[in-house]
Design an enzyme around this catalytic site. Structure first.
Site, short mmCIF file in Angstrom:
data_model
loop_
_atom_site.label_atom_id
_atom_site.label_comp_id
_atom_site.label_asym_id
_atom_site.label_seq_id
_atom_site.Cartn_x
_atom_site.Cartn_y
_atom_site.Cartn_z
N ASP A 124 0.99 -1.28 -0.24
CA ASP A 124 -0.06 -0.06 0.06
C ASP A 124 0.85 1.35 -0.09
O ASP A 124 1.90 1.15 0.58
CB ASP A 124 -0.71 -0.15 1.20
CG ASP A 124 -2.04 -1.04 1.12
OD1 ASP A 124 -2.35 -1.65 0.09
OD2 ASP A 124 -2.39 -1.42 2.16
N ASP A 138 -7.41 -0.96 -4.97
CA ASP A 138 -8.33 -0.61 -4.13
C ASP A 138 -9.25 0.36 -4.41
O ASP A 138 -10.18 0.26 -4.71
CB ASP A 138 -7.81 0.00 -2.76
CG ASP A 138 -7.00 -1.13 -1.94
OD1 ASP A 138 -7.31 -2.35 -2.09
OD2 ASP A 138 -5.83 -0.61 -1.12
#
Length: 178
Positions: A124, A138
């Site tokens: 991330d 995402d």
């Protein structure tokens, strides 16, 4: 599979492939250029860049059961693949393509990233204020979900506003009673 259905499925797969390529490319770039210790602001405190490795699902939920999350991810990807093959319109095909690409992008991390096969941590790097850190997979999942909702609403709106062509010309109950 009909030609139109095959075309919609191909659209979903092309969108998914594009999402996977962009997602994996940005993750490679994030690992090589970002730090886990330093945040780079993009829009003040609202959006920034910082490297993180997430063993869990959204909001790091389930970080102690990464293997189970991987199994669920494999099953969800299979279901999404079938759903993409069965889409009924181009908008839904694009929506499923975004979702499938996002799911595959994060699944690649789960399968192949450290610490071990099937228990990998998702890379991330997009920091959303003090809420959470995510990635482009995402973002693709969210975009795909919105597209599917919009397509569904448009389809249901058409059903309520357009008369059924098989009923036109037939008398209504009120007309037959009078």
């Amino acid at each position: 599979m009909t030609r139109n259905r095959l075309r919609r499925f191909a659209t979903a797969l092309i969108v998914a492939a594009g999402i996977v390529l962009v997602d994996q490319g940005t993750k490679i770039l994030a690992v090589s250029e970002l730090s886990q210790d330093r945040r780079i602001p993009l829009l003040g405190d609202l959006l920034g860049l910082q490297l993180a490795f997430n063993p869990g699902a959204i909001f790091s939920l389930g970080s102690s059961v990464t293997g189970l999350i991987t199994v669920i991810g494999v099953a969800a990807t299979a279901v999404l693949f079938v759903a993409a093959a069965r889409t009924r319109n181009r908008g839904s095909a694009i929506g499923f393509g975004f979702i499938l690409g996002g799911a595959i992008g994060n699944l690649i991390d789960r399968l192949f990233a450290p610490p071990a096969f099937g228990r990998g941590h998702v890379t991330d790097f997009l920091v959303y204020g003090d809420l959470f850190i995510g990635n482009l997979a995402d973002v693709a999942l969210a975009i795909g979900a919105v597209l599917l909702v919009v397509c569904s609403l448009r389809r249901s709106d058409r059903r309520t506003t357009q008369p059924d062509p098989t009923v036109i010309g037939r008398p209504t109950v009120e007309e037959t009673v009078s």
